[in-house]
Design an enzyme around this catalytic site. Structure first.
Site, PDB file in Angstrom:
ATOM      1  N   ASP A  23       0.840  -1.276   0.068  1.00 50.71           N
ATOM      2  CA  ASP A  23       0.062  -0.005  -0.096  1.00 50.71           C
ATOM      3  C   ASP A  23       0.803   1.170   0.133  1.00 50.71           C
ATOM      4  O   ASP A  23       2.091   1.291  -0.616  1.00 50.71           O
ATOM      5  CB  ASP A  23      -1.029  -0.061   1.425  1.00 50.71           C
ATOM      6  N   HIS A  78      -3.628   5.820   3.410  1.00 52.39           N
ATOM      7  CA  HIS A  78      -4.352   4.617   2.874  1.00 52.39           C
ATOM      8  C   HIS A  78      -3.795   3.452   3.748  1.00 52.39           C
ATOM      9  O   HIS A  78      -4.583   2.690   4.075  1.00 52.39           O
ATOM     10  CB  HIS A  78      -4.454   4.611   1.407  1.00 52.39           C
ATOM     11  N   SER A 329     -11.371  -1.234  -0.426  1.00 53.90           N
ATOM     12  CA  SER A 329      -9.875  -0.969   0.210  1.00 53.90           C
ATOM     13  C   SER A 329     -10.163  -1.572   1.822  1.00 53.90           C
ATOM     14  O   SER A 329      -9.369  -2.031   2.274  1.00 53.90           O
ATOM     15  CB  SER A 329      -9.556   0.391  -0.084  1.00 53.90           C
TER      16      SER A 329
END
Length: 423
Positions: A23, A78, A329
């Protein structure tokens, strides 16, 4: 929903099980993550790109020498959010993840902008396989193409070559990781698309700026990667009600299981609809929240932060910050966390990596699929118009209670997965 709380009494996760977060990085200073992130094994495979080739801003100014961030840093947020869902520590403060006892390893392949380009992704996958990771979570698609097509008539020759290269390279890397014992989990994406009939793509390539053009997408020769790559457990997202979230991609060919991803509009007609509590709350870097104005210079959550559901908790290890988000996600790391619990409960010592546990990824996937909570299609076509969506969000649900295009084999069930009879 996935009974992670009850599962913890059976198996909270074994430190010898390692989950790679492919990520934007992990903020390993976050108090809920610091104890669980192995910074020695973590790597950053990305060089920040301040501006793209057109001069448009991409990652912005570099924060570190040579534009290479430390392996325990996250300038996008994220990856930190995803990591908390998998394995935030159960230490009496903040939040805890699905598998709070396992080890997290950051294998960063994402730019500060959030873009995930081919070379860093391949480097991260192969590195993760070589060091013996048990699970790798992949909540992204490989940029700059939403769909990589083998021979799309709309694409110029150089674009076709680039996409064929991406398909071949990602497929090889996934095959390599699978052969090395890695369970691969991927998000299906947030385009509210039946991936078996994707239609058109007006968004690719998304880099450099201004280069996108419309093209028709053929399901037989175009792939959303890594989710549609070999050996990847594809995850769709559901809201608190268990209904497929309006944004979530789906498709009977691609989905394996479903998991909570949050859905802001869920609970239509009740006070719970359009509330931050409908989203997934997880860890987030303080620096990014301060930069956005959600947290002030002294560390207090501002009025705008509170309105957007930002929370903080100060404990013995310092103050942690938490943000509610939604997306496939967020759904994928729930499945990655349960996969880590399965390896923790049923895995065996890894002869190639002493001190680790291992379990064949096909066997891990079988347990996840066999123990998922079956869920029937709520209707042949699910409409989201009452939630304010346009008819193009309507989602056909093919299949039956045993397997269908919205939920796959069902919503992942952590308690059932670690039960003695799961094998």
């Amino acid at each position: 929903m996935i009974k992670a709380d009850a599962a913890r009494a059976v198996q909270a996760g074994d430190r010898r099980v390692q989950v790679g977060i492919l990520d934007s990085g992990i903020d390993a200073t976050h108090p809920d993550l610091a104890a669980n992130v192995d910074t020695r094994l973590s790597r950053n495979f990305v060089t920040d790109i301040p501006r793209d080739e057109t001069g448009a801003e991409m990652d912005g100014p570099c924060e570190f020498a040579d534009c290479i961030d430390p392996a325990d840093h996250d300038d996008a947020g994220h990856g930190t959010h995803v990591a908390g869902i998998v394995a935030a520590a159960a230490d009496g403060s903040g939040i805890s993840g699905v598998a709070p006892g396992v080890t997290l390893v950051s294998i960063r392949g994402g730019q500060d902008s959030g873009l995930m380009f081919l070379q860093p992704v391949i480097d991260a996958l192969t590195y993760g396989a070589d060091i013996g990771l048990d699970v790798i979570n992949m909540s992204f698609f490989v940029d700059p193409w939403l769909y990589n097509c083998l021979d799309n008539p709309a694409d110029p020759p150089e674009a076709r070559i680039a996409q064929r290269t991406t398909v071949e390279a990602v497929s090889r890397a996934l095959e390599y990781a699978h052969a090395k014992g890695v369970t691969l989990v991927g998000s299906l994406g947030n385009g509210h698309v039946d991936l078996g009939s994707p239609g058109s793509d007006p968004t690719s390539p998304n880099s450099p700026a201004g280069s996108a053009y419309a093209r028709k997408i053929d399901n037989g020769t175009c792939l959303l990667l890594p989710a549609e790559g070999p050996h990847v457990i594809g995850v769709s997202a559901v809201g608190p009600s268990g209904t497929k979230a309006d944004y979530s991609n789906y498709g009977i060919e691609q989905v394996s299981v479903a998991a909570p991803g949050g859905w802001f509009q869920d609970g239509f007609g009740t006070p719970s609809s359009r509330r931050p509590e409908n989203l997934v709350l997880s860890t987030y870097p303080r620096s990014l929240l301060q930069a956005s104005g959600a947290v002030d210079a002294k560390g207090a959550v501002t009025a705008s932060g509170t309105a957007n559901g930002v929370q903080s908790f100060c404990g013995p290890r310092g103050c942690g910050y938490y943000v509610p988000l939604q997306g496939t996600s967020m759904a994928a790391p729930y499945v990655a966390g349960v996969a880590a619990l399965v390896v923790s409960e049923f895995g065996t010592p890894d002869p190639q990596h002493p001190g680790n546990l291992t379990m064949a990824p096909d066997e891990v996937e079988r347990v996840l699929v066999d123990t998922a909570a079956s869920r029937s299609c709520p209707a042949p076509v699910v409409s989201y118009t009452r939630e304010g969506r346009t008819p193009d969000f309507d989602a056909r649900c093919a299949g039956d209670a045993e397997f269908n295009g919205h939920y796959g084999a069902g919503i992942v069930d952590a308690l059932a997965a670690v039960s003695a009879d799961a094998r």
